[in-house]
Design a protein around this motif. Structure first.
Motif, PDB file in Angstrom:
ATOM      1  N   ASN A  18      14.959   4.632 -29.617  1.00  0.00           N
ATOM      2  CA  ASN A  18      15.972   5.641 -29.304  1.00  0.00           C
ATOM      3  C   ASN A  18      17.228   5.041 -28.671  1.00  0.00           C
ATOM      4  OD1 ASN A  18      14.959   8.650 -29.680  1.00  0.00           O
ATOM      5  ND2 ASN A  18      13.190   7.420 -29.070  1.00  0.00           N
TER       6      ASN A  18
ATOM      7  N   SER B 119      14.423  10.324 -49.512  1.00  0.00           N
ATOM      8  CA  SER B 119      14.340  11.375 -48.496  1.00  0.00           C
ATOM      9  C   SER B 119      15.110  12.631 -48.895  1.00  0.00           C
ATOM     10  CB  SER B 119      14.885  10.859 -47.153  1.00  0.00           C
ATOM     11  OG  SER B 119      14.111   9.776 -46.677  1.00  0.00           O
TER      12      SER B 119
ATOM     13  N   TYR C 246      24.083  10.058 -38.170  1.00  0.00           N
ATOM     14  CA  TYR C 246      23.006  10.235 -37.186  1.00  0.00           C
ATOM     15  C   TYR C 246      21.866  11.075 -37.736  1.00  0.00           C
ATOM     16  CZ  TYR C 246      24.498  15.026 -36.072  1.00  0.00           C
ATOM     17  OH  TYR C 246      24.801  16.363 -36.135  1.00  0.00           O
ATOM     18  N   VAL C 247      22.177  11.998 -38.653  1.00  0.00           N
ATOM     19  CA  VAL C 247      21.132  12.814 -39.280  1.00  0.00           C
ATOM     20  C   VAL C 247      20.276  11.942 -40.200  1.00  0.00           C
ATOM     21  CG1 VAL C 247      20.679  14.730 -40.862  1.00  0.00           C
ATOM     22  CG2 VAL C 247      22.462  14.939 -39.124  1.00  0.00           C
TER      23      VAL C 247
ATOM     24  N   GLN D 229      17.969   9.674 -38.151  1.00  0.00           N
ATOM     25  CA  GLN D 229      16.779  10.351 -37.637  1.00  0.00           C
ATOM     26  C   GLN D 229      15.699  10.448 -38.703  1.00  0.00           C
ATOM     27  OE1 GLN D 229      17.594  13.912 -34.953  1.00  0.00           O
ATOM     28  NE2 GLN D 229      19.644  13.507 -35.743  1.00  0.00           N
ATOM     29  N   ARG D 230      16.095  10.743 -39.945  1.00  0.00           N
ATOM     30  CA  ARG D 230      15.110  10.864 -41.017  1.00  0.00           C
ATOM     31  C   ARG D 230      14.490   9.507 -41.336  1.00  0.00           C
ATOM     32  NH1 ARG D 230      14.718  14.367 -45.416  1.00  0.00           N
ATOM     33  NH2 ARG D 230      15.693  15.896 -44.028  1.00  0.00           N
TER      34      ARG D 230
ATOM     35  N   LYS E  74      12.004   8.464 -38.730  1.00  0.00           N
ATOM     36  CA  LYS E  74      10.899   9.410 -38.514  1.00  0.00           C
ATOM     37  C   LYS E  74      11.028  10.158 -37.188  1.00  0.00           C
ATOM     38  CE  LYS E  74       9.198   7.500 -42.226  1.00  0.00           C
ATOM     39  NZ  LYS E  74       9.423   8.124 -43.549  1.00  0.00           N
ATOM     40  N   SER E  75      12.223  10.682 -36.925  1.00  0.00           N
ATOM     41  CA  SER E  75      12.483  11.497 -35.733  1.00  0.00           C
ATOM     42  C   SER E  75      12.043  10.798 -34.450  1.00  0.00           C
ATOM     43  CB  SER E  75      11.787  12.861 -35.856  1.00  0.00           C
ATOM     44  OG  SER E  75      12.216  13.552 -37.006  1.00  0.00           O
TER      45      SER E  75
ATOM     46  N   LEU F  23      13.030  10.783 -31.497  1.00  0.00           N
ATOM     47  CA  LEU F  23      13.013  11.544 -30.251  1.00  0.00           C
ATOM     48  C   LEU F  23      11.607  12.033 -29.913  1.00  0.00           C
ATOM     49  CD1 LEU F  23      14.824  12.612 -27.966  1.00  0.00           C
ATOM     50  CD2 LEU F  23      15.170  14.688 -29.337  1.00  0.00           C
ATOM     51  N   ASN F  24      10.784  12.236 -30.947  1.00  0.00           N
ATOM     52  CA  ASN F  24       9.406  12.663 -30.705  1.00  0.00           C
ATOM     53  C   ASN F  24       8.622  11.632 -29.898  1.00  0.00           C
ATOM     54  OD1 ASN F  24       9.571  15.146 -32.007  1.00  0.00           O
ATOM     55  ND2 ASN F  24       9.093  14.265 -34.005  1.00  0.00           N
TER      56      ASN F  24
END
Length: 277
Positions: A206, A242, A252-253, A256-257, A260-261, A263-264
């Motif tokens: 992150n 994807s 940034y989108v 994230q993909r 694999k996100s 932030l989780n």
């Protein structure tokens, strides 16, 4: 039969870019996953046509997907009575560009089919279909199959030492086959010593890793990269697989993909633990 939006049928077929049906949709998605010995495939089908779905439920029609690969000369048809299909392919069955063509096909002769959504320009209210005829068709989808394309994008990220950098600074070099994240040698040693920690990994993903991936994607958007570099090939094809667009989606989108996100990870190892403390 590869999807051709200009092709016409002598009977109504529910498909994109066609007015055979004035209302209704048929959509299919195909997901591939690679492990050490095989390639798993999951096909999902959706249609808003109650009449076509009823034919499938009665056993008069089936969902179908044809998976083909020109590089390996692979071509196989899969049929399903359900709105999902899961199967496996040999590990070496497909590689490179892989096409999936999805349909609803008649499995037996059908007499007197009708639907209120059929365009009245056909001039008749009931239709007969022979076994094997196409009743619905979705656009052909393309994915790229390569082991590295199903690995985390971190496989093309490389942490390297740069003695000229202050301890807290970092730089990104996009001119190598791997995206090089440069840090001071003492910082690299600290990070290397912490790699086995899931908490530290979540922070890295992150922070500098996420920043490096966003920077790399922006370079792709600006066409400021060498097209033959390994990381460029991996990024471009993972973005395509994807369902995202380098041109249309924000950097940034996309990041994230591809990651694999991430932030989780922070939620798992930090936020949730703080809440439960």
């Amino acid at each position: 039969m590869k999807f051709d939006r200009s092709k016409t049928f002598p009977y109504p077929v529910l498909r994109p870019y066609s007015d055979d049906y004035v209302d209704g949709e048929f959509q299919a998605t195909t997901e591939f996953a690679i492990d050490e010995t095989s390639i798993s495939v999951k096909c999902s089908y959706q249609t808003s046509s109650i009449e076509l779905l009823r034919l499938v439920e009665l056993g008069h029609a089936k969902f179908a997907s044809i998976i083909s690969c020109r590089e390996t000369y692979f071509r196989r048809t899969f049929l399903s009575d359900n709105e999902s299909l899961i199967t496996e392919l040999p590990f070496d069955a497909v590689r490179g560009e892989v096409l999936t063509e999805s349909y609803i096909v008649a499995t037996r002769d059908i007499k007197g089919y009708s639907s209120p959504d059929i365009n009245p320009e056909f001039g008749q209210k009931r239709f007969n279909f022979a076994a094997g005829q196409i009743l619905a068709q979705d656009d052909t989808t393309v994915v790229y199959i390569d082991r590295e394309l199903f690995q985390p994008v971190s496989v093309v990220l490389e942490l390297v030492s740069n003695e000229s950098l202050p301890a807290g600074d970092w730089r990104v070099d996009l001119d190598q086959n791997h995206i090089q994240i440069q840090v001071h040698p003492s910082m690299k040693e600290s990070i290397d010593n912490s790699r086995s920690s899931a908490q530290c990994k979540s922070v890295l993903m992150n922070s500098i890793y996420f920043g490096a991936v966003v920077h790399a994607i922006q370079a792709l958007k600006d066409e400021d990269t060498e097209s033959d570099l390994r990381w460029v090939r991996v990024f471009e094809r993972q973005i395509h697989n994807s369902g995202l667009s380098i041109a249309a989606d924000d950097s940034y989108v996309i990041a994230q993909r591809l990651m694999k996100s991430p932030l989780n990870l922070l939620n798992t190892y930090f936020f949730t633990r703080v809440e439960n403390a």
